[in-house]
Design an enzyme around this catalytic site. Sequence first.
Site, PDB file in Angstrom:
ATOM      1  N   TYR A 160      49.321 -12.137 -12.817  1.00  0.00           N
ATOM      2  CA  TYR A 160      50.034 -11.088 -12.507  1.00  0.00           C
ATOM      3  C   TYR A 160      51.543 -11.383 -12.545  1.00  0.00           C
ATOM      4  O   TYR A 160      52.249 -10.856 -13.543  1.00  0.00           O
ATOM      5  CB  TYR A 160      49.693 -10.302 -11.444  1.00  0.00           C
ATOM      6  CG  TYR A 160      50.666  -9.014 -11.107  1.00  0.00           C
ATOM      7  CD1 TYR A 160      50.343  -7.913 -11.717  1.00  0.00           C
ATOM      8  CD2 TYR A 160      51.703  -9.004 -10.079  1.00  0.00           C
ATOM      9  CE1 TYR A 160      50.794  -6.817 -11.498  1.00  0.00           C
ATOM     10  CE2 TYR A 160      52.404  -7.870 -10.066  1.00  0.00           C
ATOM     11  CZ  TYR A 160      51.966  -6.925 -10.631  1.00  0.00           C
ATOM     12  OH  TYR A 160      52.753  -5.586 -10.352  1.00  0.00           O
ATOM     13  N   LYS A 164      54.320 -10.252 -15.708  1.00  0.00           N
ATOM     14  CA  LYS A 164      55.361  -9.507 -15.599  1.00  0.00           C
ATOM     15  C   LYS A 164      56.854 -10.005 -15.794  1.00  0.00           C
ATOM     16  O   LYS A 164      57.588  -9.349 -16.463  1.00  0.00           O
ATOM     17  CB  LYS A 164      55.444  -8.964 -14.145  1.00  0.00           C
ATOM     18  CG  LYS A 164      54.349  -7.877 -13.694  1.00  0.00           C
ATOM     19  CD  LYS A 164      54.260  -6.640 -14.553  1.00  0.00           C
ATOM     20  CE  LYS A 164      53.363  -5.583 -13.950  1.00  0.00           C
ATOM     21  NZ  LYS A 164      53.280  -4.447 -14.490  1.00  0.00           N
TER      22      LYS A 164
HETATM   23  P1  NAP Z   1      47.485   2.015  -9.579  1.00  0.00           P
HETATM   24  O1  NAP Z   1      47.472   3.213  -8.670  1.00  0.00           O
HETATM   25  O2  NAP Z   1      46.528   1.017  -9.399  1.00  0.00           O
HETATM   26  O3  NAP Z   1      47.763   2.422 -11.054  1.00  0.00           O
HETATM   27  C1  NAP Z   1      47.613   1.587 -12.048  1.00  0.00           C
HETATM   28  C2  NAP Z   1      47.268   2.442 -13.279  1.00  0.00           C
HETATM   29  O4  NAP Z   1      47.128   1.567 -14.358  1.00  0.00           O
HETATM   30  C3  NAP Z   1      46.038   3.392 -13.380  1.00  0.00           C
HETATM   31  O5  NAP Z   1      46.051   4.811 -13.944  1.00  0.00           O
HETATM   32  C4  NAP Z   1      45.202   2.726 -14.122  1.00  0.00           C
HETATM   33  O6  NAP Z   1      43.901   3.587 -14.522  1.00  0.00           O
HETATM   34  C5  NAP Z   1      45.796   2.202 -15.163  1.00  0.00           C
HETATM   35  N1  NAP Z   1      45.534   1.161 -15.948  1.00  0.00           N
HETATM   36  C6  NAP Z   1      44.979  -0.074 -15.784  1.00  0.00           C
HETATM   37  N2  NAP Z   1      44.380  -0.850 -16.811  1.00  0.00           N
HETATM   38  C7  NAP Z   1      44.694   0.138 -17.782  1.00  0.00           C
HETATM   39  C8  NAP Z   1      44.267   0.214 -19.322  1.00  0.00           C
HETATM   40  N3  NAP Z   1      43.915  -0.818 -19.797  1.00  0.00           N
HETATM   41  N4  NAP Z   1      44.696   1.020 -19.977  1.00  0.00           N
HETATM   42  C9  NAP Z   1      45.175   2.473 -19.489  1.00  0.00           C
HETATM   43  N5  NAP Z   1      45.318   2.344 -18.170  1.00  0.00           N
HETATM   44  C10 NAP Z   1      45.232   1.388 -17.422  1.00  0.00           C
HETATM   45  O7  NAP Z   1      48.815   1.224  -9.429  1.00  0.00           O
HETATM   46  P2  NAP Z   1      50.584   1.592  -9.202  1.00  0.00           P
HETATM   47  O8  NAP Z   1      51.081   0.667  -8.246  1.00  0.00           O
HETATM   48  O9  NAP Z   1      50.690   2.870  -9.414  1.00  0.00           O
HETATM   49  O10 NAP Z   1      50.872   0.729 -10.422  1.00  0.00           O
HETATM   50  C11 NAP Z   1      51.795   1.218 -11.438  1.00  0.00           C
HETATM   51  C12 NAP Z   1      52.522   0.191 -12.293  1.00  0.00           C
HETATM   52  O11 NAP Z   1      53.401  -0.355 -11.306  1.00  0.00           O
HETATM   53  C13 NAP Z   1      51.932  -1.326 -12.789  1.00  0.00           C
HETATM   54  O12 NAP Z   1      52.360  -1.712 -13.820  1.00  0.00           O
HETATM   55  C14 NAP Z   1      51.876  -2.283 -11.476  1.00  0.00           C
HETATM   56  O13 NAP Z   1      52.041  -3.411 -11.928  1.00  0.00           O
HETATM   57  C15 NAP Z   1      53.328  -1.703 -11.174  1.00  0.00           C
HETATM   58  N6  NAP Z   1      53.925  -1.907 -10.021  1.00  0.00           N
HETATM   59  C16 NAP Z   1      53.648  -1.559  -8.673  1.00  0.00           C
HETATM   60  C17 NAP Z   1      54.098  -1.984  -7.402  1.00  0.00           C
HETATM   61  C18 NAP Z   1      53.981  -1.006  -6.382  1.00  0.00           C
HETATM   62  O14 NAP Z   1      54.779  -1.090  -5.407  1.00  0.00           O
HETATM   63  N7  NAP Z   1      52.696  -0.277  -6.297  1.00  0.00           N
HETATM   64  C19 NAP Z   1      54.924  -2.908  -7.175  1.00  0.00           C
HETATM   65  C20 NAP Z   1      55.313  -3.556  -8.655  1.00  0.00           C
HETATM   66  C21 NAP Z   1      54.726  -3.220  -9.606  1.00  0.00           C
HETATM   67  P3  NAP Z   1      42.696   3.707 -13.917  1.00  0.00           P
HETATM   68  O15 NAP Z   1      42.819   4.703 -12.932  1.00  0.00           O
HETATM   69  O16 NAP Z   1      41.538   3.934 -15.008  1.00  0.00           O
HETATM   70  O17 NAP Z   1      42.185   2.338 -13.352  1.00  0.00           O
END
Ligand code: NAP
Length: 241
Positions: A160, A164
Amino acid sequence: MTNTALITGANKGLGFEAARRLGELGWTVYVGSRDVGRGEEAVARLRAGGADAVLVPLDVTSDESVAAAVDLVRADALDVLINNAGFGGHGIAPASVTAEELHAVYDTNVYGVVRVTNGFLPLLRKSANPRVVNISSGGGSFAVITDPAQPIASMHELAYSSSKAALNMITVRYAQAMPEVKFNVATPGETVNHKFAATDMNGHRGQLTVTEGTDSILRLALIDADGPTATFEDRLGPLAW
Ligand code: NAP
């Protein structure tokens, strides 16, 4: 004219919240979702809140799916692309990680962003102020990863964080090659405070709400024509690469 945005992985989490907030501002929001049922449910919730939301079935790991998504949106210019879909992988340490694990994480977080960006560039170029916001992580920052005060420095995973870091470099390379399109990186957290946003990806252990987590995303999505390109920002402002 109405502003338009496409958000990948917008059926839940930060992607959904970014769609909700742009919808609230009167934008037309193309809601990327790899699962049609989950996407329909998200679009129904967004429309119930007054948003002009359109479902775009989109699995970022599939060339065919990206091509079909481009066809679906083709009628419009696209002002903003938010590459939000992400896969956290399984937290496997360097000595145990496999090429399969790396590939699965990179396919979404790295190759997926390139597939989607290149697919939608012709539509972005129709906009007067095209913007791409790539969603990275503090874990993609060399400055953060090498800071012993950051908890992530002692979390020994490979896929991961390196995906990134690659995404950060990819963003800068696009920005340099295409000054007419703004490419910036947003990370959802408050890195200096070790805070991230509670979502499914982290088992809802984050200390920030999804609204707080999308502040950096919204800020970079809403920059005007003389706004920055090739920047890396978290909720509190610029972050070291
Ligand atoms: P999340 O709630 O798990 O959402 C992830 C989303 O990505 C879901 O809609 C998932 O779809 C989708 N996804 C995964 N694989 C995919 C694919 N092959 N094609 C299309 N959609 C796909 O997580 P989140 O925290 O909101 O994450 C959003 C972004 O923020 C990510 O890039 C993550 O790395 C980044 N991020 C988040 C945090 C944080 O504080 N939460 C911190 C650093 C970075 P499904 O529902 O179908 O699985």
